[in-house]
Design an enzyme around this catalytic site. Structure first.
Site, mmCIF file in Angstrom:
data_model
loop_
_atom_site.group_PDB
_atom_site.id
_atom_site.type_symbol
_atom_site.label_atom_id
_atom_site.label_comp_id
_atom_site.label_asym_id
_atom_site.label_seq_id
_atom_site.Cartn_x
_atom_site.Cartn_y
_atom_site.Cartn_z
ATOM 1 N N ASP A 196 103.407 120.079 52.484
ATOM 2 C CA ASP A 196 103.531 121.616 52.577
ATOM 3 C C ASP A 196 103.413 121.953 51.374
ATOM 4 O OD1 ASP A 196 103.683 122.575 55.738
ATOM 5 O OD2 ASP A 196 104.921 120.705 55.431
ATOM 6 N N THR A 197 102.219 122.379 50.894
ATOM 7 C CA THR A 197 101.878 122.770 49.342
ATOM 8 C C THR A 197 101.224 124.531 49.371
ATOM 9 O OG1 THR A 197 101.512 120.419 48.900
ATOM 10 C CG2 THR A 197 100.652 121.998 47.545
#
Length: 528
Positions: free
Chosen positions: A349-350
């Site tokens: 998750d970026t």
């Protein structure tokens, strides 16, 4: 142009400046910075800091970042590696002495020293127009006063509920009555706000020295980590040279190793041997070539990429057109390859940020704590969620990505930049852990091979091959799925969307900017 009778969104167009992020509050804060005298660098750090608050599952000040920057819209790309290192006391022998035969995915031994704050501070001082305190002010506001949880954030948050419940501080901040926050809920992170205030006042020293560093190190050592205050104080980002190839008349820039950006460049070189534009962009022939090129490139990534010499033989080989031509010759257009190693897809998750300002400064900026909520460890005194980027290390001493003291792990987050004829053309990026090389190449090919606008190129349905399965998003036509199956791919419906991305296209002749933000996330592009 899209079909206006079908759901979708148009690209955003302007002449002055453009911001594209995965969260509306981040986009709005960055635009405010630009309107009040800041440049693209100031706006990107501001946007990333806001997302460290409002997308806590995706990013944070306990993580890392990478940056590609073109000042004044030139094709001279400044690259900044803001990834942290393993503790000086971490080694394969020390881990084995603790009974570890692999680096754990979560927990203290997965935590590398966060590099983001050092990079933010350096970038703003060297390239910005505002102070760090000014660009952090919106993030401090949302941390202390609260923000409303958005829908995609809530979707990812819910999946991490089990991890959060294993850590007392994470539970107290990110769960309410044992449940994750839902879309529409108000969430406050007062302790993180106080930490951001300290950083705003003291710069990088406010994070890597003194109260904040002492609290983080104490928490990690309490859990069995080997981190020290010296590890934090020694953290330093590096200016590096991008790695590049030519594709369809454009120059594509990626970060050098320890980044996986080379994987995307190798894919593009392989695909460059084909006239892809002759295929249906959502047809089986196009996806088959894309997938097989990816499988070949990922094999090379897993064998070779780590913290290695930018000018060494590995990089030279992977950028070689001759080497790509040899790999391309192994692709069978009639059948999926059966002799390639399989790898396990690791989703992260970026947040990715694309900004072009009034002076055409163009920045491609990415920040992450790796998996959702990183290591699952939150420092109770500071509210800092710590990344689990160390889980990328191997414990095989013969592997280039082997764990070693004060070493950077192979990194998945990869900003991209497109240039042509002496000018920046497009900062771009696609998030999603291991998916990122595939996502970057799919997006670029949509734009350069099929002439899609940047929004349509991001929204197009995606596929990804891992663990022996080709997973297809629901938007992939049924006929295409059947044909891919006939080619020998084991096709399954994707359980969740692949990645998310942003981009800003600079049209120098018309004097316009076109921005896009992936519909798979909550964000938006906006300009003036």
């Amino acid at each position: 142009m899209r079909d206006f009778q079908l759901p979708g969104r148009s690209p955003v167009r302007s002449t002055g400046a453009m911001v594209a992020t995965s969260h509306p509050l981040s986009t709005q804060a960055a635009l405010d910075i630009l309107r009040t005298g800041g440049n693209a660098v100031d706006a990107a750090v501001c946007a990333s800091a806001v997302q460290a608050v409002v997308e806590p599952q995706s990013t944070g000040i306990g993580g890392d970042c990478f940056v590609l920057y073109c000042a004044g819209g030139s094709d001279k790309v400044l690259a900044l590696n803001g990834s942290g290192r393993s503790p000086a006391a971490a080694s394969i022998d020390s881990f084995r002495a603790m009974g570890l035969d692999a680096v754990p995915t979560y927990g203290p031994h997965s935590v590398t020293i966060p590099g983001a704050i050092d990079a933010w501070d350096r970038l703003v001082r060297d390239q910005g127009r505002m102070t760090l305190a000014e660009v952090l002010a919106p993030a401090i506001h949302y941390a202390e006063k609260g923000y409303v949880v958005h829908d995609r954030v809530a979707f990812d948050w819910a999946e991490a509920a089990g991890l959060l419940s294993d850590d007392e501080a994470s539970t107290s901040i990110f769960l309410r009555d044992g449940q994750p926050y839902a879309a529409g809920d108000l969430h406050i992170q007062a302790r993180l706000g106080a930490t951001l205030r300290t950083i705003a006042e003291q710069g990088r020293c406010g994070f890597y020295e003194g109260r904040v560093a002492e609290a983080i190190v104490a928490r990690l050592r309490q859990l069995g980590g080997v981190h020290t205050l010296e590890d934090f104080a020694a953290t330093a980002c590096d200016y590096v040279s991008s790695v590049t190839i030519d594709y369809r008349g454009f120059r594509v820039h990626q970060m050098p190793p320890n980044n996986q950006g080379l994987t995307a460049l190798l894919m593009l070189n392989i695909l460059g041997e084909d006239k892809i534009s002759g295929h249906d962009p959502v047809g089986a022939e196009r996806f088959h070539l894309l997938v097989e090129a990816a499988r070949l490139a990922y094999r090379e990534r897993d064998r070779r990429l780590a913290e290695i010499d930018r000018d060494g033989p590995v990089v030279e080989t992977l950028l070689s057109k001759d080497y790509a031509r040899r790999l391309h010759s192994s692709i069978d257009r009639r059948r999926a390859m059966t002799d390639l190693p399989e790898f396990e897809f690791r989703r992260s998750d970026t947040v990715y940020i694309s900004i072009v300002d009034q002076d055409r400064n163009a920045i491609s900026f990415i920040n992450s704590t790796y998996h959702a909520f990183g290591s699952g460890i939150t420092c109770p005194e500071t509210g800092v969620v710590l990344q689990n980027r160390g889980s990328s290390f191997r414990v095989d001493p013969e592997h280039p990505n082997a764990l070693a003291p004060s070493k950077r792990p192979m990194h998945t987050i990869m900003p991209g930049m497109l240039t042509r004829d002496g000018r920046a053309v497009m900062p771009f990026g696609v998030m999603g852990g291991d998916y990122q090389p595939m996502g970057n190449v799919h997006f670029l090919s949509n734009v350069l091979d099929f002439g899609m606008d940047v929004q349509a190129a991001l929204d197009a349905p995606r596929v990804f091959h891992s663990e022996g399965v080709l997973r297809a998003e629901r938007g992939v036509p049924a006929e295409t799925v059947d044909q891919l199956t006939a080619l020998g791919h084991a096709v399954e419906e994707a359980l969740e969307p692949f990645g998310g991305g942003q981009a800003v296209w600079i049209d120098w002749e018309k004097g316009t900017l076109t921005g896009a933000s992936d519909s798979r996330k909550d964000g938006m592009a906006s300009g003036f």
